[in-house]
Structures are given as C-alpha cells and as structure tokens.
Design a protein around this motif. Structure first.
Motif, PDB file in Angstrom:
ATOM      1  N   THR A  72      52.683  36.307  51.974  1.00 35.33           N
ATOM      2  CA  THR A  72      52.654  37.774  52.010  1.00 35.33           C
ATOM      3  C   THR A  72      52.430  38.349  50.618  1.00 35.33           C
ATOM      4  N   GLU A  73      53.131  37.806  49.635  1.00 31.80           N
ATOM      5  CA  GLU A  73      52.969  38.286  48.255  1.00 31.80           C
ATOM      6  C   GLU A  73      51.558  38.023  47.738  1.00 31.80           C
ATOM      7  N   GLN A  74      51.033  36.828  48.000  1.00 30.62           N
ATOM      8  CA  GLN A  74      49.681  36.496  47.556  1.00 30.62           C
ATOM      9  C   GLN A  74      48.640  37.355  48.277  1.00 30.62           C
ATOM     10  N   ARG A  75      48.872  37.577  49.556  1.00 35.36           N
ATOM     11  CA  ARG A  75      47.950  38.413  50.347  1.00 35.36           C
ATOM     12  C   ARG A  75      47.895  39.821  49.765  1.00 35.36           C
ATOM     13  N   THR A  76      49.043  40.375  49.436  1.00 32.84           N
ATOM     14  CA  THR A  76      49.104  41.716  48.853  1.00 32.84           C
ATOM     15  C   THR A  76      48.422  41.745  47.495  1.00 32.84           C
ATOM     16  N   SER A  77      48.702  40.743  46.678  1.00 31.96           N
ATOM     17  CA  SER A  77      48.113  40.678  45.344  1.00 31.96           C
ATOM     18  C   SER A  77      46.584  40.609  45.416  1.00 31.96           C
ATOM     19  N   ILE A  78      46.072  39.740  46.261  1.00 33.13           N
ATOM     20  CA  ILE A  78      44.623  39.595  46.395  1.00 33.13           C
ATOM     21  C   ILE A  78      44.005  40.867  46.965  1.00 33.13           C
ATOM     22  N   SER A  79      44.671  41.472  47.927  1.00 32.44           N
ATOM     23  CA  SER A  79      44.166  42.729  48.493  1.00 32.44           C
ATOM     24  C   SER A  79      44.065  43.803  47.425  1.00 32.44           C
ATOM     25  N   ASN A  80      45.068  43.869  46.559  1.00 30.87           N
ATOM     26  CA  ASN A  80      45.033  44.862  45.479  1.00 30.87           C
ATOM     27  C   ASN A  80      43.857  44.624  44.535  1.00 30.87           C
ATOM     28  N   VAL A  81      43.573  43.366  44.213  1.00 30.14           N
ATOM     29  CA  VAL A  81      42.446  43.034  43.334  1.00 30.14           C
ATOM     30  C   VAL A  81      41.127  43.443  43.987  1.00 30.14           C
ATOM     31  N   VAL A  82      40.991  43.150  45.272  1.00 30.04           N
ATOM     32  CA  VAL A  82      39.754  43.496  45.976  1.00 30.04           C
ATOM     33  C   VAL A  82      39.581  45.007  46.048  1.00 30.04           C
ATOM     34  N   VAL A  83      40.644  45.726  46.326  1.00 33.36           N
ATOM     35  CA  VAL A  83      40.570  47.195  46.371  1.00 33.36           C
ATOM     36  C   VAL A  83      40.185  47.746  45.007  1.00 33.36           C
ATOM     37  N   ASP A  84      40.809  47.228  43.962  1.00 33.22           N
ATOM     38  CA  ASP A  84      40.468  47.674  42.603  1.00 33.22           C
ATOM     39  C   ASP A  84      39.000  47.410  42.296  1.00 33.22           C
ATOM     40  N   ALA A  85      38.528  46.217  42.633  1.00 31.76           N
ATOM     41  CA  ALA A  85      37.130  45.872  42.369  1.00 31.76           C
ATOM     42  C   ALA A  85      36.183  46.791  43.132  1.00 31.76           C
ATOM     43  N   SER A  86      36.540  47.096  44.378  1.00 35.45           N
ATOM     44  CA  SER A  86      35.644  47.920  45.194  1.00 35.45           C
ATOM     45  C   SER A  86      35.659  49.392  44.781  1.00 35.45           C
ATOM     46  N   THR A  87      36.753  49.844  44.181  1.00 37.52           N
ATOM     47  CA  THR A  87      36.776  51.235  43.716  1.00 37.52           C
ATOM     48  C   THR A  87      36.080  51.392  42.369  1.00 37.52           C
ATOM     49  N   GLN A  88      36.013  50.324  41.589  1.00 36.55           N
ATOM     50  CA  GLN A  88      35.392  50.394  40.265  1.00 36.55           C
ATOM     51  C   GLN A  88      33.910  50.057  40.292  1.00 36.55           C
ATOM     52  N   ASN A  89      33.484  49.302  41.289  1.00 35.71           N
ATOM     53  CA  ASN A  89      32.093  48.850  41.350  1.00 35.71           C
ATOM     54  C   ASN A  89      31.543  49.031  42.754  1.00 35.71           C
ATOM     55  N   LYS A  90      30.307  49.427  42.810  1.00 42.95           N
ATOM     56  CA  LYS A  90      29.611  49.533  44.091  1.00 42.95           C
ATOM     57  C   LYS A  90      28.306  48.764  43.954  1.00 42.95           C
ATOM     58  N   ASN A  91      28.316  47.543  44.452  1.00 41.28           N
ATOM     59  CA  ASN A  91      27.092  46.751  44.457  1.00 41.28           C
ATOM     60  C   ASN A  91      27.187  45.716  45.562  1.00 41.28           C
ATOM     61  N   GLN A  92      26.117  44.984  45.752  1.00 42.50           N
ATOM     62  CA  GLN A  92      26.044  44.034  46.849  1.00 42.50           C
ATOM     63  C   GLN A  92      27.090  42.920  46.726  1.00 42.50           C
ATOM     64  N   MET A  93      27.345  42.462  45.522  1.00 45.42           N
ATOM     65  CA  MET A  93      28.332  41.403  45.325  1.00 45.42           C
ATOM     66  C   MET A  93      29.737  41.881  45.711  1.00 45.42           C
ATOM     67  N   VAL A  94      30.109  43.075  45.313  1.00 45.50           N
ATOM     68  CA  VAL A  94      31.425  43.609  45.657  1.00 45.50           C
ATOM     69  C   VAL A  94      31.510  43.865  47.156  1.00 45.50           C
ATOM     70  N   ASP A  95      30.421  44.349  47.739  1.00 41.70           N
ATOM     71  CA  ASP A  95      30.414  44.545  49.197  1.00 41.70           C
ATOM     72  C   ASP A  95      30.643  43.217  49.920  1.00 41.70           C
ATOM     73  N   LEU A 127      32.245  40.645  48.675  1.00 42.42           N
ATOM     74  CA  LEU A 127      33.647  40.315  48.427  1.00 42.42           C
ATOM     75  C   LEU A 127      34.559  41.042  49.415  1.00 42.42           C
ATOM     76  N   VAL A 128      34.298  42.311  49.627  1.00 40.34           N
ATOM     77  CA  VAL A 128      35.109  43.101  50.560  1.00 40.34           C
ATOM     78  C   VAL A 128      35.007  42.524  51.974  1.00 40.34           C
ATOM     79  N   ASN A 129      33.814  42.148  52.385  1.00 46.80           N
ATOM     80  CA  ASN A 129      33.628  41.582  53.729  1.00 46.80           C
ATOM     81  C   ASN A 129      34.324  40.234  53.877  1.00 46.80           C
ATOM     82  N   VAL A 130      34.167  39.372  52.873  1.00 47.06           N
ATOM     83  CA  VAL A 130      34.831  38.065  52.917  1.00 47.06           C
ATOM     84  C   VAL A 130      36.344  38.254  52.912  1.00 47.06           C
ATOM     85  N   HIS A 131      36.804  39.184  52.096  1.00 46.31           N
ATOM     86  CA  HIS A 131      38.251  39.447  52.041  1.00 46.31           C
ATOM     87  C   HIS A 131      38.767  39.924  53.389  1.00 46.31           C
TER      88      HIS A 131
END
Length: 93
Positions: A26-49, A51-55
């Motif tokens: 649960t802790e790791q899931r939350t931590s990884i989710s936070n990283v993915v959310v941060d990445a997706s709010t800071q960057n908008k490109n195909q690689m981040v998209d 990442l969001v889908n895989v996540h």
C-alpha cells in the motif's frame, strides 16, 4: 492438549506478516502513484502518457493483489478462531 500443529502465537505471526506485506504494498503503491501524478502534471508528452497508462494497469493489478491479501488475512483469522474453538471444545469434553 491442543489438537492443532499451530498455536495462537504462530497464527498471529503469520497474520501479522501478511498485514505487514499489505501495508508495504500500500505504501509503495501510494508512493509510485504520487510520482506518476507529479510527472503527468509537469510534463505532457507521449512518454508520460504511456507511463500514465502503464501505471493505471499496474495500479489495478496491485489493487487485486491487496484484495487477495485481505482475503487471505480474513481466512487465516477465521481459521485461527475455528481451530482454537475446536481445541477448547475437545479439551472441555
């Protein structure tokens, strides 16, 4: 004399181990989710998209694993209760 090979302490240790794994995931899931959310709010490109889908897929599977762990914990607790009661019933006779 108990008729089971596992005593209450052993059951409690196994149950706690499952709870610890659940908490860690649960802790790791939350931590990884936070990283993915941060990445997706800071960057908008195909690689981040991607990442969001895989996540999203990974997160769904982690949810299923956590559900399985919760079921296992519940089953262990139920079994412990039933076995301990069975031992009491057999001793009291």
């Amino acid at each position: 004399m108990a008729l089971t090979q596992m005593d209450q302490t052993t059951f409690d240790q196994v149950i706690q181990g499952h709870k610890d794994v659940h908490q860690f995931i649960t802790e790791q899931r939350t931590s990884i989710s936070n990283v993915v959310v941060d990445a997706s709010t800071q960057n908008k490109n195909q690689m981040v998209d991607s990442l969001v889908n895989v996540h999203a897929d990974w997160d769904e599977k982690m949810g299923l694993i956590l559900g399985d762990l919760e079921t296992m914990i519940g089953n262990l607790e139920t079994t412990k209760t039933k076995m301990m009661q069975q031992d009491v019933d057999n001793v009291i006779r």
